[in-house]
Motif scaffolding. Structure first.
Motif, PDB file in Angstrom:
ATOM      1  N   LEU A  43       0.837  -1.199   0.000  1.00 52.76           N
ATOM      2  CA  LEU A  43       0.000   0.000   0.000  1.00 52.76           C
ATOM      3  C   LEU A  43       0.872   1.249   0.000  1.00 52.76           C
ATOM      4  N   LYS A  44       0.374   2.299  -0.639  1.00 54.78           N
ATOM      5  CA  LYS A  44       1.151   3.533  -0.807  1.00 54.78           C
ATOM      6  C   LYS A  44       1.531   4.196   0.509  1.00 54.78           C
ATOM      7  N   GLN A  45       0.566   4.343   1.386  1.00 52.79           N
ATOM      8  CA  GLN A  45       0.800   5.077   2.629  1.00 52.79           C
ATOM      9  C   GLN A  45       1.252   4.143   3.744  1.00 52.79           C
ATOM     10  N   PRO A  46       2.214   4.587   4.563  1.00 54.62           N
ATOM     11  CA  PRO A  46       2.616   3.762   5.710  1.00 54.62           C
ATOM     12  C   PRO A  46       1.424   3.502   6.632  1.00 54.62           C
ATOM     13  N   THR A  64       9.388   2.516   9.960  1.00 55.68           N
ATOM     14  CA  THR A  64       8.185   2.880   9.213  1.00 55.68           C
ATOM     15  C   THR A  64       7.605   1.590   8.652  1.00 55.68           C
ATOM     16  N   VAL A  65       6.297   1.383   8.874  1.00 53.24           N
ATOM     17  CA  VAL A  65       5.646   0.120   8.518  1.00 53.24           C
ATOM     18  C   VAL A  65       4.664   0.314   7.368  1.00 53.24           C
ATOM     19  N   TYR A  66       4.760  -0.589   6.380  1.00 53.24           N
ATOM     20  CA  TYR A  66       3.842  -0.615   5.240  1.00 53.24           C
ATOM     21  C   TYR A  66       3.061  -1.925   5.242  1.00 53.24           C
ATOM     22  N   LEU A  67       1.811  -1.866   4.796  1.00 55.40           N
ATOM     23  CA  LEU A  67       1.014  -3.075   4.630  1.00 55.40           C
ATOM     24  C   LEU A  67       1.269  -3.667   3.247  1.00 55.40           C
ATOM     25  N   LEU A  68       1.334  -4.994   3.195  1.00 56.76           N
ATOM     26  CA  LEU A  68       1.545  -5.701   1.938  1.00 56.76           C
ATOM     27  C   LEU A  68       0.417  -6.704   1.751  1.00 56.76           C
ATOM     28  N   ALA A  69      -0.408  -6.491   0.729  1.00 55.98           N
ATOM     29  CA  ALA A  69      -1.507  -7.414   0.410  1.00 55.98           C
ATOM     30  C   ALA A  69      -0.894  -8.615  -0.306  1.00 55.98           C
ATOM     31  N   LEU A 109      -0.440  -3.509  15.692  1.00 56.48           N
ATOM     32  CA  LEU A 109      -1.125  -4.723  15.216  1.00 56.48           C
ATOM     33  C   LEU A 109      -2.536  -4.831  15.793  1.00 56.48           C
ATOM     34  N   LYS A 110      -2.691  -4.561  17.097  1.00 62.92           N
ATOM     35  CA  LYS A 110      -4.010  -4.644  17.739  1.00 62.92           C
ATOM     36  C   LYS A 110      -5.009  -3.687  17.105  1.00 62.92           C
ATOM     37  N   GLU A 111      -4.514  -2.506  16.709  1.00 62.03           N
ATOM     38  CA  GLU A 111      -5.390  -1.470  16.182  1.00 62.03           C
ATOM     39  C   GLU A 111      -5.513  -1.513  14.661  1.00 62.03           C
ATOM     40  N   LEU A 112      -4.846  -2.465  14.020  1.00 62.64           N
ATOM     41  CA  LEU A 112      -4.852  -2.560  12.568  1.00 62.64           C
ATOM     42  C   LEU A 112      -6.255  -2.874  12.059  1.00 62.64           C
ATOM     43  N   LYS A 113      -6.704  -2.082  11.106  1.00 60.64           N
ATOM     44  CA  LYS A 113      -8.021  -2.282  10.498  1.00 60.64           C
ATOM     45  C   LYS A 113      -7.823  -2.778   9.074  1.00 60.64           C
ATOM     46  N   PRO A 114      -8.786  -3.539   8.563  1.00 62.30           N
ATOM     47  CA  PRO A 114      -8.675  -3.968   7.161  1.00 62.30           C
ATOM     48  C   PRO A 114      -8.493  -2.748   6.272  1.00 62.30           C
ATOM     49  N   PRO A 115      -7.512  -2.786   5.402  1.00 60.17           N
ATOM     50  CA  PRO A 115      -7.227  -1.620   4.577  1.00 60.17           C
ATOM     51  C   PRO A 115      -8.352  -1.336   3.591  1.00 60.17           C
ATOM     52  N   VAL A 116      -8.617  -0.053   3.409  1.00 52.83           N
ATOM     53  CA  VAL A 116      -9.628   0.365   2.441  1.00 52.83           C
ATOM     54  C   VAL A 116      -8.965   0.941   1.201  1.00 52.83           C
ATOM     55  N   GLU A 117      -7.702   1.319   1.333  1.00 50.84           N
ATOM     56  CA  GLU A 117      -6.940   1.875   0.219  1.00 50.84           C
ATOM     57  C   GLU A 117      -6.709   0.789  -0.821  1.00 50.84           C
ATOM     58  N   GLU A 118      -6.757   1.172  -2.065  1.00 48.98           N
ATOM     59  CA  GLU A 118      -6.456   0.228  -3.148  1.00 48.98           C
ATOM     60  C   GLU A 118      -4.964  -0.074  -3.108  1.00 48.98           C
ATOM     61  N   ALA A 119      -4.624  -1.345  -3.033  1.00 53.66           N
ATOM     62  CA  ALA A 119      -3.220  -1.750  -3.041  1.00 53.66           C
ATOM     63  C   ALA A 119      -2.644  -1.551  -4.439  1.00 53.66           C
ATOM     64  N   GLU A 120      -1.431  -1.056  -4.489  1.00 56.13           N
ATOM     65  CA  GLU A 120      -0.752  -0.862  -5.769  1.00 56.13           C
ATOM     66  C   GLU A 120       0.515  -1.673  -5.809  1.00 56.13           C
ATOM     67  N   PRO A 121       0.896  -2.142  -6.999  1.00 55.20           N
ATOM     68  CA  PRO A 121       2.114  -2.933  -7.079  1.00 55.20           C
ATOM     69  C   PRO A 121       3.336  -2.102  -6.729  1.00 55.20           C
ATOM     70  N   ALA A 122       4.214  -2.668  -5.932  1.00 54.33           N
ATOM     71  CA  ALA A 122       5.548  -2.094  -5.726  1.00 54.33           C
ATOM     72  C   ALA A 122       6.409  -2.949  -6.624  1.00 54.33           C
ATOM     73  N   ASP A 123       7.071  -2.343  -7.555  1.00 54.19           N
ATOM     74  CA  ASP A 123       7.823  -3.122  -8.548  1.00 54.19           C
ATOM     75  C   ASP A 123       8.257  -4.453  -7.988  1.00 54.19           C
ATOM     76  N   SER A 124       8.192  -5.490  -8.775  1.00 51.41           N
ATOM     77  CA  SER A 124       8.524  -6.840  -8.322  1.00 51.41           C
ATOM     78  C   SER A 124       9.913  -6.866  -7.712  1.00 51.41           C
ATOM     79  N   PRO A 125      10.010  -7.208  -6.397  1.00 54.24           N
ATOM     80  CA  PRO A 125      11.312  -7.219  -5.738  1.00 54.24           C
ATOM     81  C   PRO A 125      12.240  -8.259  -6.356  1.00 54.24           C
ATOM     82  N   ALA A 126      13.438  -7.861  -6.576  1.00 52.00           N
ATOM     83  CA  ALA A 126      14.429  -8.809  -7.093  1.00 52.00           C
ATOM     84  C   ALA A 126      15.287  -9.305  -5.947  1.00 52.00           C
ATOM     85  N   ALA A 127      15.444 -10.597  -5.838  1.00 51.63           N
ATOM     86  CA  ALA A 127      16.237 -11.156  -4.737  1.00 51.63           C
ATOM     87  C   ALA A 127      17.710 -11.111  -5.081  1.00 51.63           C
TER      88      ALA A 127
END
Length: 162
Positions: free
Chosen positions: A79-82, A102-107, A144-162
């Motif tokens: 997701l775009k916003q932390p 800084t924490v980001y959500l990853l769908a 974590l306790k206060e985390l709500k299901p995200p309403v923001e549209e998830a956007e791709p973060a370029d495919s991570p390369a290992a």
């Protein structure tokens, strides 16, 4: 290039704040409940979220996706916003330093069967309440306790390369 522990120690000695970036991989369980993925740390085997040092030329969002793939073996849309932030004491070779994360959500769209740190970590899908009970960092547990299901549209973060 990543910020090394050596650079972190140097910054800490100068009184500078040390920063990391983390991902909270999430999915919705069969009953529709929000679940998050925790991994164990390599040294202490405590449950944590995938996190790492900032990387030159990469956004925090991109780094969060890379860390989730390397440490937890999951890929998806960051997701775009932390989602928030927390601080903790990191054990370095000769001292402890305060780190702001800084924490980001990853769908999560895919769980890999093989990934870079598979042999050194365990992963577990948990409800946010259960995950919060297993986390040692109080600020992360609260997040974590206060985390709500995200309403923001998830956007791709370029495919991570290992």
């Amino acid at each position: 290039m990543t910020v090394t522990k050596k650079n972190a120690v140097r910054k800490a000695r100068k009184g500078e704040r040390i920063r990391q970036v983390a991902a909270i991989p999430f999915r919705f369980g069969s009953g529709g409940e929000l679940e998050v993925l925790l991994v164990t740390s390599r040294e202490t085997r405590r449950f944590i979220v995938p996190k790492g040092w900032p990387m030159k030329g990469k956004s925090g969002r991109k780094v969060a996706g890379i860390e989730a793939e390397q440490e937890a073996g999951v890929v998806g849309k960051v997701l775009k916003q932390p989602a928030g932030s927390y601080s903790y004491w990191k054990r370095l070779e000769r001292q402890f330093v305060r780190v702001d994360v800084t924490v980001y959500l990853l769908a999560v769209s895919e769980e890999l069967t093989a990934w870079r740190e598979k042999k050194s970590r365990r992963r577990a899908w948990l409800t946010t309440a259960d995950a919060a009970m297993l986390i040692d960092e109080p600020e992360l547990a609260t997040l974590l306790k206060e985390l709500k299901p995200p309403v923001e549209e998830a956007e791709p973060a370029d495919s991570p390369a290992a």
